[in-house]
Design an enzyme around this catalytic site. Structure first.
Site, PDB file in Angstrom:
ATOM      1  N   GLU A 148      92.281  24.386 104.031  1.00  0.00           N
ATOM      2  CA  GLU A 148      92.848  24.491 105.371  1.00  0.00           C
ATOM      3  C   GLU A 148      91.813  23.939 106.357  1.00  0.00           C
ATOM      4  O   GLU A 148      90.626  24.233 106.228  1.00  0.00           O
ATOM      5  CB  GLU A 148      93.152  25.947 105.739  1.00  0.00           C
ATOM      6  N   ALA A 281      86.787  33.939 105.305  1.00  0.00           N
ATOM      7  CA  ALA A 281      87.562  34.042 104.079  1.00  0.00           C
ATOM      8  C   ALA A 281      88.799  33.165 104.223  1.00  0.00           C
ATOM      9  O   ALA A 281      89.119  32.724 105.316  1.00  0.00           O
ATOM     10  CB  ALA A 281      87.981  35.492 103.830  1.00  0.00           C
ATOM     11  N   MET A 282      89.499  32.910 103.100  1.00  0.00           N
ATOM     12  CA  MET A 282      90.688  32.054 103.145  1.00  0.00           C
ATOM     13  C   MET A 282      91.740  32.580 102.195  1.00  0.00           C
ATOM     14  O   MET A 282      91.460  32.831 101.026  1.00  0.00           O
ATOM     15  CB  MET A 282      90.280  30.611 102.789  1.00  0.00           C
ATOM     16  N   ASN A 284      94.071  31.729 100.211  1.00  0.00           N
ATOM     17  CA  ASN A 284      94.743  30.909  99.205  1.00  0.00           C
ATOM     18  C   ASN A 284      95.663  31.780  98.348  1.00  0.00           C
ATOM     19  O   ASN A 284      95.284  32.878  97.949  1.00  0.00           O
ATOM     20  CB  ASN A 284      93.709  30.246  98.302  1.00  0.00           C
ATOM     21  N   HIS A 315      93.177  41.384 106.517  1.00  0.00           N
ATOM     22  CA  HIS A 315      93.647  40.167 107.196  1.00  0.00           C
ATOM     23  C   HIS A 315      94.143  39.137 106.179  1.00  0.00           C
ATOM     24  O   HIS A 315      95.254  38.611 106.301  1.00  0.00           O
ATOM     25  CB  HIS A 315      92.500  39.589 108.042  1.00  0.00           C
ATOM     26  N   GLU A 316      93.338  38.870 105.160  1.00  0.00           N
ATOM     27  CA  GLU A 316      93.709  37.840 104.182  1.00  0.00           C
ATOM     28  C   GLU A 316      94.948  38.260 103.395  1.00  0.00           C
ATOM     29  O   GLU A 316      95.816  37.436 103.122  1.00  0.00           O
ATOM     30  CB  GLU A 316      92.546  37.554 103.217  1.00  0.00           C
ATOM     31  N   HIS A 319      98.203  37.748 105.173  1.00  0.00           N
ATOM     32  CA  HIS A 319      98.659  36.350 105.107  1.00  0.00           C
ATOM     33  C   HIS A 319      99.537  36.083 103.886  1.00  0.00           C
ATOM     34  O   HIS A 319     100.299  35.126 103.882  1.00  0.00           O
ATOM     35  CB  HIS A 319      97.459  35.416 104.983  1.00  0.00           C
ATOM     36  N   GLU A 338      97.585  33.203 112.371  1.00  0.00           N
ATOM     37  CA  GLU A 338      96.323  33.940 112.460  1.00  0.00           C
ATOM     38  C   GLU A 338      96.451  35.193 113.315  1.00  0.00           C
ATOM     39  O   GLU A 338      95.890  36.241 112.990  1.00  0.00           O
ATOM     40  CB  GLU A 338      95.232  33.031 113.017  1.00  0.00           C
TER      41      GLU A 338
HETATM   42 ZN   LIG Z   1      93.569  34.181 108.729  1.00  0.00          ZN
END
Ligand SMILES: [Zn+2]
Length: 856
Positions: A148, A281-282, A284, A315-316, A319, A338
């Protein structure tokens, strides 16, 4: 001169795609009429090698005649491009266009129909923590990914837009013995000699920016208690430190499944602790990547560190539903992706972990300053490339979160949840835009949500609402003193607390015009215009009302007191209040018994000390700090106690730091140095929250031996937590140490993702920036090269924006003639400096007068 030439070369390379946005007619998205349906990717990777190769086949539907197939790729060598359909194979040749788009054709028409596009390619691994990148840790080599926003195209050719939600299937060839992971479970592994081929299961439909994989020697720690299988991967030898993270993941996932009323949508949930990472963090799909220290806290973690780990996990994982299961149609809605995850993560923290009191950290406080600039854009603006996506992204998260909070306050938590569940059910596995969310919330609540949200998103800034006599209210745009910006208005859901007939009451009112009237409060003794502390607006009441309200301040909740303090500061910035007015509010709020409420007072005092106090006033200001902070310091001391609340654990380090930075307390400074030394030598069990501030205080007052010790300890450790703590503490003020730390950041000891940290710290802690800018002048090309590309345009905000006329001059001189890419961030930094300098200059006398009483 040679250095400059090298820099121009680097800029030219980077600017091929970016400079294209000078021409607004150039296509920045793929043409209509070609839809990918499924993509297979095979990569041959070796973390020890810089080069790699791969092949991909993309099943396509072409819906009308076209002359070429367009896809994204950046910096790859395309060895062959073939278009297959039943009974035919056509070799295509390629041509690159702007925005990383490549067109492939053989000069003949491509008729409507089903095709498979096959591409063989090779490329080079990135080394600056973006795209598919190589990194080294503790003597081992690794490959990780961060795709991203628009980075997958640097790894392989694809249809890299979030609206193309398709299944992917990955196969990775890698040296045998290494761990190879991706979004889905492994379906098959073939080992032959020193080589393995790992085939992963086909994914569910997903956008390309969520593809992830990793290759390297890793420990695997099971995460027990999830609704799907889960494993936490960490660099070899680090698996024993995952206790805290794996214990808190299952309850967080369960809380989200309950809130959304839908199970976690994918087959597995793995985490990776990545030792070189440019972000937090992400999310995926099925393989969330984190900065290593967030997952490797050990078995226990308290205070901010523990709270940060759990909130980032929340948070992650939020998503996985919002963003992954339902995806934005284009990047102009990234803010909502976000904002929603942040809002949802906070919801989990508030309900599951009340001990952290995250409700006392107001999201709007992180947005107001940036959103009050005249150079700020509306949240919803057109975006074409990554630079435009990232412009203002931090503000957009915080402002979006605040707007969602305000909407929840307006319609109630129950309607909010019903609306969100309906929206999930409708758009699962698909794409949606912000309007789809507003209409789901409108249906659930019977309120016109778009009318409220719309103006906050399409316009920058926010209102200041004045409450005058007889219940009259009016709004105008908030502006910093002396700044000009076009007048705007908003539809503002006001929540008002007020006292009448000796009773504290509450009402809601939608201010949807320039002016309105609330007769119910016409006779109130006082009004507090932000009941609940969730409003995305500033406010002003008559001076006698302020006094009456302060008399009754304990009628306000913790969040309300914090909102009032923050509002008081805004009035000072706007030129609507004096220093004395501001300190009257500050001192009233400081009486609160909650450590976190006091922490917000402390942060405001510290900010004042770091920005607008001149050298002449500093000794009196120091006495003031001493007087204000000492009672709390006496109460909670320096040692962590077994019975301390999370709130005390969060306050203590900041208290030590502020006293150590501003007051003349040699005893505290030497206690901090002892604590820092113990931490450096791994003696005793010192909380890293406390250690970081002890190390900072010691760095501020220490000589160059301190810097040498920190940097040597950093190089000698493989512990992510320890290293992050040391790097965060690089607050050196000795000229030799400053140069030492800056050079160190460019050395191989510091990974690309962390390389800006020392520079950020040194600009922040030193008033004088001459040495820093002259170092930067000499080393700018190396700094630029090491900085992850999507952060480069923001460098002026790293080194500028301070409350100093010299800094402003240096920043402008340094960046003005460098490159167009710095223009936006430079303007923001300059505006911040000017606003602060204006405040400093016009309040100088008032500050001297106010602090005169503290001249011992
Ligand atoms: Zn985020």
């Amino acid at each position: 001169m040679r250095k400059n030439l090298a820099l121009i070369g680097a800029l030219a390379l980077l600017w091929l795609p970016l400079s294209a946005h000078a021409d607004t007619n150039e296509a920045y998205r793929l043409g209509d009429g070609i839809e990918p349906r499924f993509q297979q990717i095979t990569l041959t990777l070796d973390p020890g090698q810089a080069d790699y190769s791969g092949s991909t086949s993309i099943e396509l539907t072409v819906s009308g005649n076209v002359d070429r197939i367009e896809f994204y790729q950046s910096g790859l060598e395309l060895n062959s491009v073939r278009l297959k359909s039943t009974g035919s194979i056509r070799d295509l040749s390629t041509e690159s266009a702007a925005y990383a788009i490549t067109g492939a054709s053989d000069g003949q028409v491509i008729k409507a129909g089903e095709y498979v596009l096959e591409i063989d390619f090779s490329g080079k691994l990135s080394t600056n923590a973006l795209g598919m990148y190589q990194t080294h840790h503790d003597g081992n080599n690794y490959i990780f990914t961060q795709f991203e926003a628009m980075q997958a195209r640097r790894a392989f050719p694809l249809f890299d837009e979030p609206a193309f939600k398709i299944p992917y299937q990955l196969t990775i060839n890698a040296p045998a013995g290494l761990v190879v992971v991706s979004n889905t479970p492994v379906e098959d592994t073939q080992v032959s000699g020193d080589h393995q081929t790992v085939r992963f299961a086909r994914t569910r439909p997903m956008p390309s920016y969520l593809i992830a994989y990793a290759v390297g020697p890793m420990d695997a720690t099971p995460i027990e208690g999830l609704s799907v299988p889960g494993t936490l991967y960490s660099p070899k030898g680090q698996g024993g430190k995952a206790g805290f993270a794996i214990r808190h993941t299952p309850p967080v996932l369960r809380a989200l499944e309950d809130y959304f009323g839908r199970p976690y949508p994918y087959r597995k949930l793995d985490f990776i602790a990545v030792p070189d990472y440019a972000f937090g963090a992400m999310e995926n799909v099925g393989l969330v990547t984190f900065r290593a220290e967030l997952l490797l806290r050990g078995d226990e973690s308290r205070g901010s560190d523990g709270a940060t780990t759990i909130s980032v996990i929340a948070h992650e994982l939020a998503h996985m539903w919002y963003g992954n299961l339902v995806t934005m149609a284009w990047w102009n809605d990234l803010w909502l992706n976000e904002a929603f995850a942040t809002w949802m993560g906070r919801h989990v923290m508030d309900s599951l972990y009340p001990q952290y009191q995250t409700n006392l950290s107001l999201p709007q406080d992180r947005a107001f300053t940036a959103d009050g600039r005249t150079t700020t854009k509306a949240i919803r603006h057109d975006v074409r490339d990554e630079e435009e996506i990232l412009d203002g992204i931090g503000l957009n998260y915080a402002k979006g979160h605040s707007i969602l909070n305000m909407i929840e306050g307006f319609i109630g938590s129950e309607a909010m949840q019903i609306g969100i569940r309906d929206y999930m059910a409708r758009f699962a596995w698909k794409n949606a835009s912000d309007d789809d969310l507003w209409s789901a919330l409108a249906t659930a609540s019977g309120q016109d949500i778009k009318a409220v949200a719309g103006k906050y998103l399409s316009q920058p800034g926010y209102a200041i609402v004045s409450f005058t006599e007889q219940g009259m209210v009016s709004q105008k745009r908030f502006r910093n003193y002396g700044q000009e910006a076009p007048e705007l208005d908003w539809n503002i859901p006001l929540n008002v607390k007020y006292k009448m007939d000796d009773k504290v009451q509450q009402l809601s009112y939608l201010l949807s015009a320039k002016q309105g009237s609330i007769p119910a409060i016409a006779e109130a003794e006082w009004v507090f215009p932000d009941s609940g502390g969730k409003g995305y607006y500033r406010w002003q009441i008559a001076p006698e009302q302020v006094l009456a309200l302060l008399e009754d301040i304990d009628e306000l909740s913790g969040p309300e007191k914090i909102a009032m303090l923050s509002n008081s500061r805004a009035l000072l910035d706007a030129g609507e209040a004096s220093v004395a007015d501001h300190f009257r509010v500050l001192e009233a709020v400081s009486e609160d018994d909650n450590p976190i409420v006091f922490l917000s007072v402390l942060e405001e005092v510290k900010l004042i000390g770091e920005t607008i106090i001149d050298q002449q006033t500093l000794p009196m200001f120091s006495n003031y700090v001493e007087k204000m902070m000492t009672p709390w310091f006496k109460r909670i001391g320096l040692e962590t106690g077994a019975d301390d609340s999370e709130a005390v654990i969060r306050l203590r380090p900041r208290l030590m730091r502020t006293l150590g930075q501003f007051s003349n307390n040699p005893e505290l400074i030497s206690d901090a140095a002892v604590m820092a030394l113990h931490y450096l030598k791994h003696e005793g069990d010192i909380d890293s929250n406390l250690a970081v501030e002890a190390l900072r205080v010691t760095a501020i007052h220490g000589d160059d031996s301190v810097a040498r010790e920190y940097l040597d300890s950093y190089s000698g450790s493989d512990d992510a937590n320890y290293k992050t703590t040391l790097l965060r503490a690089t607050y050196f003020t000795h000229p030799v140490s400053i140069k030492r730390a800056l050079d160190f950041a460019l050395s191989d000891s510091v990974s690309a993702g962390d390389s800006l940290q020392p520079m950020i710290n040194l600009f922040y802690i030193n008033q004088e920036h001459v040495q820093l800018y002259s170092w930067l002048e000499e080393n700018f090309d190396a700094v630029f090269e090491k900085t992850p590309d999507n952060m480069r345009p923001f460098l002026p905000q790293v080194t500028g924006g301070y409350c100093s006329a010299d800094n402003l001059k240096q920043t402008l001189a340094f960046y003005q003639d460098r490159d167009e890419m710095f223009k936006v961030a430079l303007a923001k930094a300059a505006e911040d400096s000017r606003n602060c300098l204006s405040l400093k200059n016009r309040q100088q006398k008032a500050l001297q007068d106010f602090f005169a009483a503290y001249r011992h």
